[in-house]
Each structure stands twice: as structure tokens, then as C-alpha cells.
Design a protein around this motif. Sequence first.
Motif, mmCIF file in Angstrom:
data_model
loop_
_atom_site.group_PDB
_atom_site.id
_atom_site.type_symbol
_atom_site.label_atom_id
_atom_site.label_comp_id
_atom_site.label_asym_id
_atom_site.label_seq_id
_atom_site.Cartn_x
_atom_site.Cartn_y
_atom_site.Cartn_z
ATOM 1 N N TYR A 15 0.846 -0.769 -0.324
ATOM 2 C CA TYR A 15 0.412 -0.133 0.166
ATOM 3 C C TYR A 15 1.073 1.135 0.486
ATOM 4 O O TYR A 15 1.809 1.526 1.071
ATOM 5 N N PRO A 16 0.791 2.369 -0.854
ATOM 6 C CA PRO A 16 1.940 3.053 -1.210
ATOM 7 C C PRO A 16 1.063 4.065 0.264
ATOM 8 O O PRO A 16 0.261 4.711 0.439
ATOM 9 N N ARG A 17 2.308 5.100 0.608
ATOM 10 C CA ARG A 17 2.109 6.019 1.483
ATOM 11 C C ARG A 17 2.471 7.421 0.816
ATOM 12 O O ARG A 17 3.291 7.389 -0.365
ATOM 13 N N ALA A 18 2.313 7.962 1.116
ATOM 14 C CA ALA A 18 2.832 10.216 0.791
ATOM 15 C C ALA A 18 4.172 9.835 1.351
ATOM 16 O O ALA A 18 4.924 10.754 0.179
ATOM 17 N N ASP A 19 4.949 9.489 1.824
ATOM 18 C CA ASP A 19 6.507 9.613 2.361
ATOM 19 C C ASP A 19 7.362 8.767 1.035
ATOM 20 O O ASP A 19 8.311 8.273 1.284
ATOM 21 N N GLY A 20 6.717 8.510 0.345
ATOM 22 C CA GLY A 20 7.407 7.165 -0.711
ATOM 23 C C GLY A 20 7.058 5.793 -0.195
ATOM 24 O O GLY A 20 7.225 4.611 -0.730
ATOM 25 N N TYR A 66 12.148 9.594 24.234
ATOM 26 C CA TYR A 66 12.357 8.786 23.220
ATOM 27 C C TYR A 66 10.876 7.923 23.109
ATOM 28 O O TYR A 66 10.608 6.829 22.195
ATOM 29 N N ALA A 67 9.600 8.009 24.130
ATOM 30 C CA ALA A 67 8.920 7.127 23.861
ATOM 31 C C ALA A 67 8.115 8.172 22.479
ATOM 32 O O ALA A 67 7.473 7.695 21.849
ATOM 33 N N ASP A 68 8.229 9.714 22.506
ATOM 34 C CA ASP A 68 7.606 10.452 21.607
ATOM 35 C C ASP A 68 8.147 10.110 20.219
ATOM 36 O O ASP A 68 7.681 10.368 18.868
ATOM 37 N N ARG A 69 9.023 9.807 20.404
ATOM 38 C CA ARG A 69 10.056 9.455 18.373
ATOM 39 C C ARG A 69 9.469 8.324 18.217
ATOM 40 O O ARG A 69 9.180 7.942 17.301
ATOM 41 N N VAL A 70 9.390 7.610 19.627
ATOM 42 C CA VAL A 70 9.138 5.804 19.105
ATOM 43 C C VAL A 70 7.502 5.862 18.384
ATOM 44 O O VAL A 70 7.051 5.256 16.973
ATOM 45 N N MET A 71 6.371 6.891 19.120
ATOM 46 C CA MET A 71 4.936 6.694 18.972
ATOM 47 C C MET A 71 5.120 7.228 17.244
ATOM 48 O O MET A 71 4.309 7.200 16.382
ATOM 49 N N LYS A 72 5.572 8.871 17.284
ATOM 50 C CA LYS A 72 5.852 8.813 15.891
ATOM 51 C C LYS A 72 5.540 8.006 15.233
ATOM 52 O O LYS A 72 5.926 8.625 13.647
ATOM 53 N N GLN A 73 6.540 7.500 15.348
ATOM 54 C CA GLN A 73 7.546 6.370 13.745
ATOM 55 C C GLN A 73 6.622 4.915 13.960
ATOM 56 O O GLN A 73 5.616 4.898 12.840
ATOM 57 N N ALA A 99 -1.288 13.802 17.041
ATOM 58 C CA ALA A 99 -2.188 13.537 15.650
ATOM 59 C C ALA A 99 -1.104 14.203 14.621
ATOM 60 O O ALA A 99 -1.353 14.529 13.597
ATOM 61 N N ASP A 100 -0.761 16.058 14.941
ATOM 62 C CA ASP A 100 0.256 16.498 14.189
ATOM 63 C C ASP A 100 1.072 15.381 12.814
ATOM 64 O O ASP A 100 1.563 15.543 11.781
ATOM 65 N N ALA A 101 1.997 14.572 13.250
ATOM 66 C CA ALA A 101 2.905 13.449 12.886
ATOM 67 C C ALA A 101 2.077 13.091 11.562
ATOM 68 O O ALA A 101 2.331 13.263 10.868
ATOM 69 N N VAL A 102 1.091 12.502 12.273
ATOM 70 C CA VAL A 102 -0.166 11.661 11.204
ATOM 71 C C VAL A 102 -1.205 12.324 10.335
ATOM 72 O O VAL A 102 -0.624 12.404 9.125
ATOM 73 N N ASP A 103 -0.817 13.468 10.283
ATOM 74 C CA ASP A 103 -1.691 14.554 9.749
ATOM 75 C C ASP A 103 -0.612 15.122 8.698
ATOM 76 O O ASP A 103 -1.270 15.184 7.269
ATOM 77 N N ALA A 104 0.512 15.394 9.181
ATOM 78 C CA ALA A 104 1.605 14.975 8.074
ATOM 79 C C ALA A 104 1.937 15.043 7.138
ATOM 80 O O ALA A 104 2.805 14.878 5.958
ATOM 81 N N SER A 105 1.918 13.032 8.018
ATOM 82 C CA SER A 105 2.242 12.163 6.733
ATOM 83 C C SER A 105 0.987 11.501 5.475
ATOM 84 O O SER A 105 1.505 10.474 4.715
ATOM 85 N N GLY A 106 -0.053 12.416 6.134
ATOM 86 C CA GLY A 106 -1.016 12.707 4.427
ATOM 87 C C GLY A 106 -2.085 11.416 5.199
ATOM 88 O O GLY A 106 -3.264 11.202 4.678
ATOM 89 N N ARG A 107 -2.207 11.085 6.299
ATOM 90 C CA ARG A 107 -2.942 9.771 6.567
ATOM 91 C C ARG A 107 -4.250 10.658 7.342
ATOM 92 O O ARG A 107 -3.909 11.762 7.405
ATOM 93 N N PRO A 108 -5.159 9.906 6.979
ATOM 94 C CA PRO A 108 -6.437 10.638 8.164
ATOM 95 C C PRO A 108 -6.331 10.218 9.171
ATOM 96 O O PRO A 108 -5.602 9.319 9.799
ATOM 97 N N VAL A 109 -6.483 11.153 9.777
ATOM 98 C CA VAL A 109 -6.449 11.045 11.788
ATOM 99 C C VAL A 109 -7.044 12.038 11.922
ATOM 100 O O VAL A 109 -8.564 12.755 11.933
ATOM 101 N N HIS A 110 -8.134 11.354 13.473
ATOM 102 C CA HIS A 110 -8.917 12.367 14.224
ATOM 103 C C HIS A 110 -8.194 12.103 15.982
ATOM 104 O O HIS A 110 -7.624 11.324 16.310
ATOM 105 N N ALA A 111 -8.419 13.259 16.406
ATOM 106 C CA ALA A 111 -7.970 13.110 18.040
ATOM 107 C C ALA A 111 -9.920 13.205 18.806
ATOM 108 O O ALA A 111 -10.035 13.799 18.570
ATOM 109 N N ILE A 112 -9.399 12.178 20.237
ATOM 110 C CA ILE A 112 -10.337 12.533 21.043
ATOM 111 C C ILE A 112 -9.552 12.977 22.814
ATOM 112 O O ILE A 112 -9.140 11.982 22.737
#
Length: 409
Positions: A15-20, A66-73, A99-112
Motif C-alpha cells: 500500500y503506497p504512502r505519501a512519504d514513498g 524516546y517514547a515521543d519519537r517511537v510513537m511518532k514513528q 496527531a500533527d505527525a499523522v496529519d503531516a504524513s497524509g493519513r486520516p487522523v482524528h483525536a478524542i
Amino acid sequence: MTPTPDPTLPALSGYPRADGRKGIRNLVAVVYTVECAHHVARMVVNSFPGQPVHLIGFPGCYPNDYADRVMKQLVTHPNVGAVLVVGLGCESFDRRGLADAVDASGRPVHAITIQENRGTRTSVASGVEWVRWALEAIAAQPRVPMGIEELIVATICGGSDSTSGITANPAVGVAFDRLVAGGAACIFEETGELVGCEFHMKRRAATPALGDAIVRCVDKAARYYTVLGHGSFAPGNADGGLTTQEEKSLGAYAKSGASPIVGILKPGDRPQVGGLYLLDVVPDGEVRFGFPNISDNAEIVELLSCGAHVTLFTTGRGSVVGSALAPVIKVCANPATYERLAEDMDVNAGRILTGEATLQQVGDEIVALVARVANGEETCSEALGHQEFILTYKQFEPSGPGCFPLRAA
């Protein structure tokens, strides 16, 4: 060295992603950003049994680089198609940045945010509604051709016994050599289980600087475990017939095969070119967070944070765990264990011990299975619904420039 095309490997698709990059799965990740939001997130996921909706999260309230970096990846892992972020509201973990990292990656994202969403029932209901929409949205995404050079394969051993170092681990090494030769990136770990093997790895390093860095990594692991008064040799290993730390280390080392080592990764680092990489999982700095990994799944998560599409899990005593976000292929070292746990095991490497198969044959079998799994075939742990996940606190310093390859090996 230019990768050698392997005509025996089937064509791959992803499945292609926006980052290639391309993913071999297309799922919705439901992410809690503090343990206080775990229940709500789990209730959302439990509303979609048998569907590609996976639960991951970080239990800590306090921020940790560390946790922030791992979660964003992880939320931008190529196997992830959409993300729901579930937070309590007063935690210090940066849920908005996630949530911003997901949005910047081009994926649908929603926050509650539970505190702003009238509590548990309302938050679960709105989360279920959004995930239902997200599943429909990503279902329309087609698979496209994917090259072997776009694949990242990881390996880990757990529940090792006296058969691990002579069957499953070297068979994975054979598979790694073939995958690396074809252009894939392959990652092995763990420095705490490789004490005594550092100079073997140094001789395989692509550059002298990398060789020196490998030795420093293992020295760091040895110091860390010395301070803790703990090593990677567990009572279960002894019960399984392993006699010394050296014997276990050499067995674990066999998973790496014989290809040149082109780089060292830390959690969250992604291979930019194909080749064989060592993952350093032992924290930097003073010993402050306890055991580097409290279970095998903690290491699988770190391998996933490096972009691994699939993990080869070797075991002699037996393990039934899988993982959220990416398939786990179980390679069983012991024929007796395979007989007892056959429905949890994907490959019976114990056939090497009984003379029913050669090391090369089992290695080739693993490569063929990796290709089929990459094309959508379920592993045993996937079919059984395993989605284990754990993330704790750690600290790492950035890797030095000598730890990354300048070109493909």
C-alpha cells in the motif's frame, strides 16, 4: 555492492504512502496517550473484532523524548493507513504533536480528548463512529507493485534453548543473507545478548568507524547489565539446556547471518538503504529506567519503530506472542516444542535437528514465507488475534555519523 535480483522470489505488492514507502498491511491504529485513556481506546478496538484495527499506546503521563519519537514513528509506520488518537486531556505526553505527525504524513487522523468529550461512553461512541468511517476510507486503497529493496525485515529471539543456536537462529541468518543480497534492509538485535560477539561483528563492519561503534555499543550494554546485576541469561534458558552466557550470545549472533554490517540503528532510526543493521536497544547515559526491555514485545516495538514490515521471531522453548501493526513469523528451533505448539508456529526449523531438512532449505522456506506474508498471507499469530504491544521509558542520544551507511552495501 549492487543487490542481486532473486528470480525465485515472487513479485511483491504493498500500500503506497505519501512519504514513498509501502506497507504490507493497511490498518487503523487506535492510540492512547496515557494509561488513563487505555480503557476507552480498548473499548473502541473491541468494537471491531476480526477487522484491521490495532491498539497501541504509551502508559506514562510524563513526557519522554524516546517514547515521543517511537510513537511518532509507529503512527506513521507504512502498515498504518489511519490513526485515532485517544487522550485523557491532562497528561503531559504531547498528544497534539502525535496527531500533527499523522496529519503531516497524509493519513486520516482524528483525536478524542476524554475530558472534553463527556467521558467514557461518549468518547467510545465517537471513536467507534470515526474508525468505522476510516475503515471504509482505507479499504478503497489499492495495492501497487513493491520491490524487495523496499522491504524491511527484523529478527528477535525469545525463549531460547539449546536448539536455538543450531537450527532456527542460523536458518534466519541464511534468510537474512539472501534478503540482503536482494536489496532488503534487515535488522538484528539485541546488544545485551551479543556480549562477547563484538569483535566478530567489528570484523564484518562496512567501515572501521562502524566497527569501533559496534564495540562501544556492546561495551555499553555490558556495563548497563553489570550495574543492574542482571544479564540476558534467564532461568528458562538454563531449563532449556543452555549452559553459559557465551553459548546464548553465539546462538543469538547466528541470526545475523554473514553479510557485512552496514549500520547501527537506535529506536526510531530508519534504514535509508538496504543492508544489514544492528539495533542498539540499551539506553544511553546513567542507568535510570531499569531493564532495557522487560519483554520480547518491547523489542519488537523498537524494531517496528525502525520501519520493520515483518519480524522473524525464533524460539526454542516456545512463545505465542505476536504484535500490533506488523506480522510476526515464528521460527521454532526445537522439534518437540513445534509438536506441542504447532498452531502457534510458522516454520519448523527443528527439522534441521532431525535430519528432515538442511539449514539452507529452512532458510529458503523462511524467505518464501516472508514474501507470502508481505503479499497478505496471515501468520499464525495474526490468525490467532495476537496484537501484543508495550512501550516504556528510555533515553537515547542520537547516533553518530559513522553509524549510518553512505551507500548500499
